[in-house]
Design an enzyme around this catalytic site. Structure first.
Site, PDB file in Angstrom:
ATOM      1  CE  LYS A  97      -2.322   3.478   2.269  1.00  0.00           C
ATOM      2  NZ  LYS A  97      -2.139   4.417   1.136  1.00  0.00           N
TER       3      LYS A  97
ATOM      4  CD  GLU B  77      13.174   2.262  11.159  1.00  0.00           C
ATOM      5  OE1 GLU B  77      13.497   3.407  11.569  1.00  0.00           O
ATOM      6  OE2 GLU B  77      13.545   1.225  11.715  1.00  0.00           O
TER       7      GLU B  77
ATOM      8  CB  CYS C 187      12.843   9.983   8.195  1.00  0.00           C
ATOM      9  SG  CYS C 187      13.744   8.665   7.364  1.00  0.00           S
TER      10      CYS C 187
ATOM     11  CD  GLU D 134       9.892  14.002  10.943  1.00  0.00           C
ATOM     12  OE1 GLU D 134      10.833  13.451  10.338  1.00  0.00           O
ATOM     13  OE2 GLU D 134       8.851  13.402  11.256  1.00  0.00           O
TER      14      GLU D 134
END
Length: 488
Positions: A180, A255, A289, A390
């Site tokens: 997906k 992650e 990331c 973030e």
């Protein structure tokens, strides 16, 4: 008279067949460099489509797991060769769909090829050990067995590399896959899966289902026949994946985010450090990331470093990633652009000084895209929102320090622990950084972003579920150990 270009509709790939979703509904994928350009239409699938894909994968796994590792590796080699032959086409789709520059997209696609070839070779490595038994007439050993069906939920920022570094080890170790992808980059995903299809993998071994995360992603989390879930994305969604998988006993790998620091010591090569800060923090529009977010600079070199950094950032060319002179493309979506702009506003409100950028650019050709200038803040304290959360955009927060110990303490004072780097020539500072930095990836005199495909990758603290991806470490997630005791 203008000729209208036909926009292609991309289908799901289930049990070896390309098919429209059961709801007969599609979403449009748009170009973030020009919101008026439709890259393609992708399926907006339902749970019924996911169920069909999982059923196909479950059935196919019975035969796939019985193939030798070498035979499964041969398929991966074929896929790698096909992707390599279509590298420019896939890379162009990535740039048009996600916004990163064409050279970056080509590099990522080439990395996908290399990952496939690496894991193809893993099919010939050992999968167990002989263990001495207390019974001298017995043989005891371990082997590894596949999980079964693996659900892959991948993000939009690396639409080739991340799905492949999840799918390749899953497949080589005998699992079958339901992918997906992020809906924003589902066209790119479909082009990658076309290569798997052309390579002739048995029907059901690899399946693609596109659709909203609330339906397909949640369906993968809850599906009783999905034995393992590997996810890359935000912390909020990752926690839902982990909680849902845990509730039904499925294996999961997460992650997630990062707030990655770079430390510039007073003995650093400043030109090298500036280049590493810019590359690590601003390439791919900061949408990695592992992107540099906090820049800790020793006080006595701060002004010199700042001036060098400002001068180079001001030279960066913003524009469409398909244009050769472009260094930085747009944010991947309007939502992401608005998120970045909101954090820039928060930085101003908190009292940080915006040194440069942070505005929508005025250059010709950017008015219809999701562009933002790189933003450089100074007078940042480590407790500010822009130093803690973030952002996932081209925003750098400059923070000064006096001693390396102080920099390490501030660098660790966040909930994340993905990557970090230091620029210094002092071996003592290097060792302190290596030993004390709470991050899964630490780099010395190199940018925070990136990891080599043969090396384990993952974070500490809230950045991951503490498992590792890539390299030989991948076998730990995608297999289970079986201990065997044999006595004649």
């Amino acid at each position: 008279m203008t000729t209208q270009v036909q926009v292609k509709t991309y289908l799901n790939y289930i049990n070896g067949e390309w098919a429209a979703c059961s709801a007969n509904k599609v979403d449009k994928s748009i170009n973030p460099a020009n919101k008026n350009e439709i890259v393609g239409y992708v399926q907006s699938s339902s749970k019924e489509d996911l169920d069909a894909a999982v059923a196909a994968a479950k059935e196919a796994q019975k035969a796939w797991r019985k193939l030798s590792g070498a035979a499964r590796g041969d398929y991966l080699y074929k896929v790698a060769n096909i992707i390599e032959s279509r590298l420019d086409d896939i890379a162009e789709a990535m740039t048009r769909e996600m916004g990163k520059t064409f050279p970056e997209s080509k590099g990522e696609t080439a990395r996908g090829v290399a990952i496939l070839r690496y894991f193809a070779g893993e099919g010939m490595r050992k999968i167990g050990d002989v263990i001495p038994s207390t019974d001298n007439e017995a043989l005891m050993f371990t082997t590894r067995v596949p999980l079964g069906v693996v659900g892959v939920i991948s993000p939009w920022n690396f639409p080739v590399a991340i799905p492949i570094w999840k799918m390749a080890p899953a497949l080589i170790y005998g699992n079958t896959v339901v992918l997906k992808p992020a809906q924003e980059t589902a066209v790119t995903a479909a082009k990658v899966i076309e290569c798997f299809a052309e390579a002739g993998l048995p029907a059901g071994v690899v399946n693609l289902v596109t659709g909203p995360g609330s339906v397909i992603g949640q369906g993968i989390i809850e599906h009783p026949d999905i034995n393992g879930i590997t996810f890359t994305g935000s912390n909020a969604v990752g926690k839902r994946v982990g909680q849902g998988a845990l509730a039904r006993g499925a294996k999961y790998q997460l992650e997630m985010g990062g707030k990655n620091p770079i430390i510039i010591a007073n003995d650093a090569d400043l030109d090298l450090a500036v280049d590493g800060t810019i590359s690590g923090g601003l390439r791919s529009t900061g949408q990695k990331c592992t992107a540099t977010s906090r820049v800790f600079v020793q006080a006595d070199i701060y002004e010199e470093f700042k001036e060098k950094l400002l001068a180079k950032v001001k030279e960066l060319k913003i524009g469409n990633g398909m244009q050769g002179e472009t260094w930085m493309g747009p944010c991947a979506s309007e939502n992401q652009l608005n998120t970045v702009l909101s954090y820039i506003q928060k930085g101003k409100e908190e009292g940080a000084t915006l040194l440069y950028g942070g505005e929508r650019p005025a250059e010709n050709g950017t008015e219809d895209g999701f562009y933002v200038q790189p933003a450089l803040f100074e007078d940042v304290t480590n407790d500010m929102i822009i130093a803690q959360e973030e952002i996932f955009g081209p925003v750098l927060a400059l923070i000064t320090f006096d001693a390396i110990e102080e920099a390490l303490q501030m660098a660790n004072d966040v909930e994340f622990g993905l990557s970090a780097s230091i620029y210094t020539k002092d071996i003592g500072s290097m060792l302190s950084f290596i030993n004390e930095m709470e991050a899964g990836l630490v780099r010395v005199n190199a940018e925070t972003a990136g990891v080599e495909l043969q090396a384990p990758f993952g974070g500490m603290k809230q950045s991951s579920s503490h498992s590792r991806e890539q390299g030989q470490a991948a076998i730990e997630f995608f297999t289970s150990i079986k201990t065997v005791f044999v006595k004649a």
